[in-house]
Enzyme design. Structure first.
Site, PDB file in Angstrom:
ATOM      1  N   ASP A   1      -7.902  -5.491   0.122  1.00  8.86           N
ATOM      2  CA  ASP A   1      -8.416  -6.188  -1.099  1.00  8.86           C
ATOM      3  C   ASP A   1      -8.071  -7.806  -0.917  1.00  8.86           C
ATOM      4  OD1 ASP A   1      -9.506  -3.999  -2.215  1.00  8.86           O
ATOM      5  OD2 ASP A   1      -7.571  -3.438  -2.713  1.00  8.86           O
TER       6      ASP A   1
ATOM      7  N   HIS B   1       0.880  -1.396  -0.009  1.00 11.51           N
ATOM      8  CA  HIS B   1      -0.067   0.024   0.125  1.00 11.51           C
ATOM      9  C   HIS B   1       0.874   1.101   0.038  1.00 11.51           C
ATOM     10  CE1 HIS B   1      -2.965   2.812   1.218  1.00 11.51           C
ATOM     11  NE2 HIS B   1      -3.854   1.813   0.960  1.00 11.51           N
TER      12      HIS B   1
HETATM   13  N1  ACO Z   1       3.988  -7.693  -4.954  1.00 10.63           N
HETATM   14  C1  ACO Z   1       5.552  -7.426  -4.981  1.00 10.63           C
HETATM   15  N2  ACO Z   1       6.260  -6.593  -4.767  1.00 10.63           N
HETATM   16  C2  ACO Z   1       5.693  -5.466  -4.460  1.00 10.63           C
HETATM   17  C3  ACO Z   1       4.462  -5.164  -4.140  1.00 10.63           C
HETATM   18  C4  ACO Z   1       3.455  -6.320  -4.481  1.00 10.63           C
HETATM   19  N3  ACO Z   1       2.053  -6.138  -4.331  1.00 10.63           N
HETATM   20  N4  ACO Z   1       3.930  -3.813  -3.956  1.00 10.63           N
HETATM   21  C5  ACO Z   1       5.211  -3.308  -4.208  1.00 10.63           C
HETATM   22  N5  ACO Z   1       6.092  -4.206  -4.465  1.00 10.63           N
HETATM   23  C6  ACO Z   1       7.676  -3.871  -4.304  1.00 10.63           C
HETATM   24  C7  ACO Z   1       7.946  -3.392  -5.704  1.00 10.63           C
HETATM   25  O1  ACO Z   1       8.212  -3.858  -6.388  1.00 10.63           O
HETATM   26  C8  ACO Z   1       9.112  -2.211  -5.075  1.00 10.63           C
HETATM   27  O2  ACO Z   1      10.254  -3.140  -5.092  1.00 10.63           O
HETATM   28  P1  ACO Z   1      11.727  -2.333  -5.367  1.00 10.63           P
HETATM   29  O3  ACO Z   1      11.906  -1.622  -4.526  1.00 10.63           O
HETATM   30  O4  ACO Z   1      12.496  -3.898  -5.495  1.00 10.63           O
HETATM   31  O5  ACO Z   1      11.568  -2.072  -6.858  1.00 10.63           O
HETATM   32  C9  ACO Z   1       8.814  -1.914  -3.866  1.00 10.63           C
HETATM   33  O6  ACO Z   1       7.869  -2.934  -3.311  1.00 10.63           O
HETATM   34  C10 ACO Z   1       8.059  -0.496  -3.767  1.00 10.63           C
HETATM   35  O7  ACO Z   1       6.671  -0.636  -4.604  1.00 10.63           O
HETATM   36  P2  ACO Z   1       6.350   0.580  -5.492  1.00 10.63           P
HETATM   37  O8  ACO Z   1       5.459   0.293  -6.497  1.00 10.63           O
HETATM   38  O9  ACO Z   1       7.151   1.744  -5.417  1.00 10.63           O
HETATM   39  O10 ACO Z   1       5.340   1.251  -3.928  1.00 10.63           O
HETATM   40  P3  ACO Z   1       3.992   2.167  -4.030  1.00 10.63           P
HETATM   41  O11 ACO Z   1       3.787   2.438  -2.738  1.00 10.63           O
HETATM   42  O12 ACO Z   1       4.337   2.953  -5.466  1.00 10.63           O
HETATM   43  O13 ACO Z   1       2.683   1.058  -4.485  1.00 10.63           O
HETATM   44  C11 ACO Z   1       0.904  -0.297  -4.747  1.00 10.63           C
HETATM   45  C12 ACO Z   1       1.840   0.642  -3.863  1.00 10.63           C
HETATM   46  C13 ACO Z   1       0.390   0.427  -6.047  1.00 10.63           C
HETATM   47  C14 ACO Z   1      -0.430  -0.536  -3.927  1.00 10.63           C
HETATM   48  C15 ACO Z   1       1.568  -1.551  -4.943  1.00 10.63           C
HETATM   49  O14 ACO Z   1       1.943  -2.092  -3.508  1.00 10.63           O
HETATM   50  C16 ACO Z   1       0.681  -2.635  -5.727  1.00 10.63           C
HETATM   51  O15 ACO Z   1       0.796  -2.644  -6.724  1.00 10.63           O
HETATM   52  N6  ACO Z   1       0.179  -3.595  -4.945  1.00 10.63           N
HETATM   53  C17 ACO Z   1      -0.799  -4.690  -5.540  1.00 10.63           C
HETATM   54  C18 ACO Z   1      -2.047  -3.889  -6.078  1.00 10.63           C
HETATM   55  C19 ACO Z   1      -2.765  -3.863  -4.926  1.00 10.63           C
HETATM   56  O16 ACO Z   1      -3.301  -4.603  -3.987  1.00 10.63           O
HETATM   57  N7  ACO Z   1      -3.693  -2.257  -4.763  1.00 10.63           N
HETATM   58  C20 ACO Z   1      -4.584  -2.167  -3.705  1.00 10.63           C
HETATM   59  C21 ACO Z   1      -4.175  -0.857  -2.969  1.00 10.63           C
HETATM   60  S1  ACO Z   1      -5.240  -0.736  -1.488  1.00 10.63           S
HETATM   61  C22 ACO Z   1      -6.709   0.049  -2.367  1.00 10.63           C
HETATM   62  O17 ACO Z   1      -6.503   0.859  -3.444  1.00 10.63           O
HETATM   63  C23 ACO Z   1      -7.858   0.143  -1.638  1.00 10.63           C
END
Ligand code: ACO
Length: 434
Positions: free
Chosen positions: A369, A311
């Site tokens: 989720d 998140h």
């Molecule tokens: N699975 C695996 N790796 C992940 C995930 C994930 N779900 N989320 C983040 N990471 C990793 C990234 O690859 C990154 O790794 P790195 O540093 O080695 O490159 C690191 O964690 C940081 O990730 P970002 O994308 O920079 O984090 P951000 O805060 O921008 O993303 C987000 C947040 C979009 C929610 C992300 O965690 C994601 O895509 N999650 C899956 C989708 C999801 O469940 N969304 C629901 C959000 S809650 C809502 O809207 C109600």
């Protein structure tokens, strides 16, 4: 809105050898903010924050999140207490008005919402214009925006009475529109709202009743629906809420603004994640397949993500996810699905991810989720409806935030700037000379 911002000792930055003192403000809880509104005028530089990871876009008194501690408060009340003891309509009143209602206020509010649940008869013809296989979110975006065409007596954004009526209409009609989008997609006749039922029971009835049979609302499922709505009701300045505020900042009417919020919510990184999370769990299919899936998630050359994990704000357990996990077990117990293989995959995946270095070091915890998809599926909803249900719940949050912005006299049209890296000025070359 009466500003409650307090002044703190200022900050100083040096830009192009010029020192500038910037005001710093504090809220009631949470981080202070540095006021950079005069930065460009005084130094000629912008701040650069794509994704708004360090930017507070407004002052708000509605919802507070402490992402490091896993705290979520609606008007100061912890989400777990509201999910345990409150009802969705009570939470709607709280978000919209700032305080929990007393009995008389609650009854009046519940009546106001109940008496706005019907749609203009001509509105039903809209649905017939969509293909039967249209995604219900596509129908939601179109039809909610079209409410402005039917209810233009509540589109004067400068009139507080019209704003309140529009708010009530949106909270009340959203379940009716969502249920119609569902019924249309499965080829069943629309079911009219029933005023004697509570918000969640009425919605379930509009979704699942058919003319050929009596339909009795299961109280366990009705309570689960109500709690689902409470958990999703607001989440401060998330992507869809910021979209609503940005749309509203230009003076657009509330129906158009909420429609823009629905469009933003549709994305798989936001509201579409519950659909994506369940698809992922079903794709994994069996606990034996988890190690290979986790290997792919960790592979930097593979773009697979663990949906329902991570998140932008929570770097701890999403407090809503705990309540959703509890809800999931209650619903599966009621519907006889505790042996559900998808639930087993989810629980095992969660266990592994919470101890795996990759997820631990990145502070990736289950978000709301992760368990909501399994819960909604067990309640009888197809995956295509998941984000629609989120939109029904979030409508009150969007409308409360929009109203707060409208009442804030310091509000300006939202207009971010950019760092331009395109071609500098060059002269046009005629077609035959290129
Ligand atoms: N699975 C695996 N790796 C992940 C995930 C994930 N779900 N989320 C983040 N990471 C990793 C990234 O690859 C990154 O790794 P790195 O540093 O080695 O490159 C690191 O964690 C940081 O990730 P970002 O994308 O920079 O984090 P951000 O805060 O921008 O993303 C987000 C947040 C979009 C929610 C992300 O965690 C994601 O895509 N999650 C899956 C989708 C999801 O469940 N969304 C629901 C959000 S809650 C809502 O809207 C109600």
């Amino acid at each position: 809105m009466q500003s409650k911002i307090t002044k703190k000792p200022s900050a100083t930055i040096t830009v192009n050898n010029k020192q500038l003192e910037l005001p710093v403000y504090g809220g009631s809880v949470g981080p202070d903010v540095v006021d950079i509104r005069k930065l460009y005028a005084q130094t000629g530089v912008f701040t650069f924050d794509p994704g708004f990871t360090s930017t507070a876009s407004c002052e708000s008194q509605i919802t507070y999140i402490d992402g490091d501690e896993g705290v979520l408060l609606y008007r100061g009340y912890p989400i777990d207490q509201l999910a345990e003891h409150s009802s969705f309509l009570e939470v709607c009143y709280l978000l919209a008005n700032g305080e929990l209602p007393n009995t008389a206020e609650y009854q009046r509010f519940a009546k106001d919402i109940t008496y706005h649940t019907m749609l203009h008869a001509q509105f039903d013809r809209f649905f017939e214009g969509f293909r039967r296989d249209a995604h219900p979110m596509a129908i939601m975006v179109g039809t909610v925006g079209a409410l402005a065409a039917f209810y233009h007596d509540s589109t004067d954004i400068n009139d507080p009475v019209q704003r309140t009526i529009a708010s009530h209409r949106l909270i009340a009609k959203m379940p009716t529109i969502a249920a119609r989008a569902f019924k249309y997609s499965i080829g069943q006749p629309f079911v009219s709202p029933r005023n004697e039922l509570d918000y969640a029971s009425n919605f379930l009835r509009m979704c699942f009743a058919v003319p050929a049979e009596d339909y009795k609302v299961n109280p366990v499922l009705a309570r689960a629906m109500d709690v689902f709505f409470i958990l999703h009701a607001d989440h401060e300045q998330n992507a869809s809420t910021s979209t609503v505020r940005l749309a509203g900042s230009s003076g657009a009417n509330p129906f158009a603004c909420i429609s823009s919020g629905i469009a933003c919510l549709w994305g798989p990184a936001h509201g579409g994640a519950n659909e994506a999370a369940l698809n992922m769990l079903e794709e994994i299919g069996h606990v034996d397949n988890i190690p290979e899936f986790i290997r792919r998630v960790k592979d930097p050359n593979d773009d697979v993500r663990l949906m329902g994990f991570g998140h932008r704000v929570y770097k701890n357990y999403d407090p809503r996810a705990k309540a959703m996990q509890k809800l999931c077990h209650a619903v599966l117990k009621e519907t006889g699905g505790l042996d559900n293989p998808t639930l087993k995959v989810a629980m095992e995946l969660e266990k592994i991810a919470l101890s795996d270095e990759y997820f631990v070091s990145r502070k990736l915890y289950p978000n709301i989720d992760f368990y909501s998809g399994i819960t909604l599926r067990a309640m009888g909803f197809p995956t295509s409806m998941f984000t629609v249900l989120f939109a029904v719940a979030r409508t009150v949050g969007w409308i409360a935030q929009w109203t707060e912005m409208m009442e804030d006299e310091s509000q300006k049209i939202g207009r971010p700037r950019q760092v331009y890296t395109g071609a500098p000025k060059r002269d046009y070359v005629a077609l035959d000379r290129r």
